[in-house]
Design a protein around this motif. Sequence first.
Motif, PDB file in Angstrom:
ATOM      1  N   UNK A  42     -47.810   3.303  -6.036  1.00 53.22           N
ATOM      2  CA  UNK A  42     -46.781   2.362  -5.445  1.00 53.22           C
ATOM      3  C   UNK A  42     -46.810   1.167  -4.782  1.00 53.22           C
ATOM      4  N   UNK A  43     -47.465   0.927  -4.764  1.00 50.07           N
ATOM      5  CA  UNK A  43     -47.895  -0.543  -5.144  1.00 50.07           C
ATOM      6  C   UNK A  43     -46.869  -1.272  -6.030  1.00 50.07           C
ATOM      7  N   UNK A  44     -47.677  -1.277  -7.340  1.00 46.53           N
ATOM      8  CA  UNK A  44     -46.913  -1.099  -8.624  1.00 46.53           C
ATOM      9  C   UNK A  44     -45.147  -1.212  -8.453  1.00 46.53           C
ATOM     10  N   UNK A  45     -44.920   0.159  -8.468  1.00 42.40           N
ATOM     11  CA  UNK A  45     -42.762   0.697  -8.100  1.00 42.40           C
ATOM     12  C   UNK A  45     -42.616  -0.082  -7.017  1.00 42.40           C
ATOM     13  N   UNK A  46     -43.424  -1.194  -5.828  1.00 39.34           N
ATOM     14  CA  UNK A  46     -42.790  -1.341  -5.064  1.00 39.34           C
ATOM     15  C   UNK A  46     -42.487  -3.747  -5.099  1.00 39.34           C
ATOM     16  N   UNK A  47     -43.404  -3.617  -6.070  1.00 41.70           N
ATOM     17  CA  UNK A  47     -43.837  -5.209  -6.474  1.00 41.70           C
ATOM     18  C   UNK A  47     -42.497  -5.115  -7.918  1.00 41.70           C
ATOM     19  N   UNK A  48     -42.245  -4.079  -8.553  1.00 43.50           N
ATOM     20  CA  UNK A  48     -41.271  -3.895  -9.445  1.00 43.50           C
ATOM     21  C   UNK A  48     -39.953  -4.248  -9.193  1.00 43.50           C
ATOM     22  N   UNK A  49     -39.863  -3.601  -7.678  1.00 43.39           N
ATOM     23  CA  UNK A  49     -38.531  -3.615  -7.237  1.00 43.39           C
ATOM     24  C   UNK A  49     -37.889  -4.704  -6.749  1.00 43.39           C
ATOM     25  N   UNK A  50     -39.248  -4.724  -6.324  1.00 41.40           N
ATOM     26  CA  UNK A  50     -39.131  -6.655  -4.905  1.00 41.40           C
ATOM     27  C   UNK A  50     -38.966  -7.648  -5.994  1.00 41.40           C
ATOM     28  N   UNK A  51     -40.015  -7.712  -7.071  1.00 43.66           N
ATOM     29  CA  UNK A  51     -39.859  -8.729  -7.682  1.00 43.66           C
ATOM     30  C   UNK A  51     -38.409  -8.451  -8.649  1.00 43.66           C
ATOM     31  N   UNK A  52     -37.981  -7.727  -9.204  1.00 38.51           N
ATOM     32  CA  UNK A  52     -37.003  -7.326 -10.209  1.00 38.51           C
ATOM     33  C   UNK A  52     -35.402  -8.327  -9.012  1.00 38.51           C
ATOM     34  N   UNK A  53     -35.580  -7.778  -7.421  1.00 42.03           N
ATOM     35  CA  UNK A  53     -34.694  -8.269  -6.616  1.00 42.03           C
ATOM     36  C   UNK A  53     -34.996  -9.791  -6.307  1.00 42.03           C
ATOM     37  N   UNK A  54     -35.674 -10.272  -6.369  1.00 40.83           N
ATOM     38  CA  UNK A  54     -36.081 -11.780  -6.328  1.00 40.83           C
ATOM     39  C   UNK A  54     -35.262 -12.329  -7.346  1.00 40.83           C
ATOM     40  N   UNK A  55     -36.170 -11.865  -8.492  1.00 44.49           N
ATOM     41  CA  UNK A  55     -35.246 -12.539  -9.798  1.00 44.49           C
ATOM     42  C   UNK A  55     -33.743 -12.649  -9.708  1.00 44.49           C
ATOM     43  N   UNK A  56     -33.280 -11.802  -9.305  1.00 43.26           N
ATOM     44  CA  UNK A  56     -32.102 -11.999  -9.212  1.00 43.26           C
ATOM     45  C   UNK A  56     -30.807 -12.704  -8.125  1.00 43.26           C
ATOM     46  N   UNK A  57     -31.585 -12.775  -6.854  1.00 48.11           N
ATOM     47  CA  UNK A  57     -31.511 -14.090  -5.686  1.00 48.11           C
ATOM     48  C   UNK A  57     -31.377 -15.291  -6.748  1.00 48.11           C
ATOM     49  N   UNK A  58     -32.899 -15.549  -6.998  1.00 48.77           N
ATOM     50  CA  UNK A  58     -32.960 -16.393  -7.591  1.00 48.77           C
ATOM     51  C   UNK A  58     -32.362 -17.447  -9.297  1.00 48.77           C
ATOM     52  N   UNK A  59     -32.027 -16.073  -9.541  1.00 45.50           N
ATOM     53  CA  UNK A  59     -31.173 -16.540 -10.255  1.00 45.50           C
ATOM     54  C   UNK A  59     -29.742 -16.400 -10.489  1.00 45.50           C
ATOM     55  N   UNK A  60     -29.353 -15.773  -8.992  1.00 47.00           N
ATOM     56  CA  UNK A  60     -27.837 -15.958  -8.914  1.00 47.00           C
ATOM     57  C   UNK A  60     -27.444 -17.662  -8.396  1.00 47.00           C
ATOM     58  N   UNK A  61     -28.187 -17.665  -7.159  1.00 45.76           N
ATOM     59  CA  UNK A  61     -28.716 -18.572  -6.400  1.00 45.76           C
ATOM     60  C   UNK A  61     -28.493 -20.401  -7.189  1.00 45.76           C
ATOM     61  N   UNK A  62     -30.277 -20.402  -8.301  1.00 41.29           N
ATOM     62  CA  UNK A  62     -29.947 -20.945  -8.863  1.00 41.29           C
ATOM     63  C   UNK A  62     -28.208 -21.554 -10.084  1.00 41.29           C
ATOM     64  N   UNK A  98     -42.507   4.757   4.758  1.00 38.72           N
ATOM     65  CA  UNK A  98     -42.608   4.731   3.767  1.00 38.72           C
ATOM     66  C   UNK A  98     -41.928   2.948   3.189  1.00 38.72           C
ATOM     67  N   UNK A  99     -42.805   3.004   1.704  1.00 42.11           N
ATOM     68  CA  UNK A  99     -41.738   2.248   1.141  1.00 42.11           C
ATOM     69  C   UNK A  99     -41.422   2.993   0.468  1.00 42.11           C
TER      70      UNK A  99
END
Length: 158
Positions: A42-62, A98-99
């Motif tokens: 469950x933690x791995x699934x959460x981190x994959x989701x959060x990592x994907x969202x964070x990468x998109x935000x950083x890419x767009x802002x960058x 739950x997350x």
Amino acid sequence: MICDAFLKEKDLDNETPLAQMKKTLQDSSEFIYAGFWRRFFALIADYLLLGSAGSIIIYVFGEIQEKSFQVVTNEFFLGLLVFVWSYFVFMESSEGGATLGKRLLGIRVTDLWGKRISDGKSFLRNSGRLVCTATLGIGYLMVGFTKNKQGLHDIMAG
């Protein structure tokens, strides 16, 4: 034992908080506790989701900013940590309890009586995860050895 004698004499049908606690503890076999591996995935699934969202935000802002990627990453690092922390705290104390990763695996975070946890308890629980990490994961491994499959962070939150 004084508590038991008091409860036997008292009418338990009125569903006082003490009566509910007694009943829940007696019927604790109805709880199915999530073990180490279900929590881990469950933690791995959460981190994959959060990592994907964070990468998109950083890419767009960058792309919008005319700064180097390193500067953008440093500026967002603290913001992303706060976002991730908030995600866990507020999702686990929400109505669903739950997350998204925990929901995917059918896990719900509750107190010892099966009730929804408060924002404060969720904050303490997630603060305890820092202690679990600092002990090189021993706090997480406790899930496999405690009666109610509680990690150190669960026990710290009460």
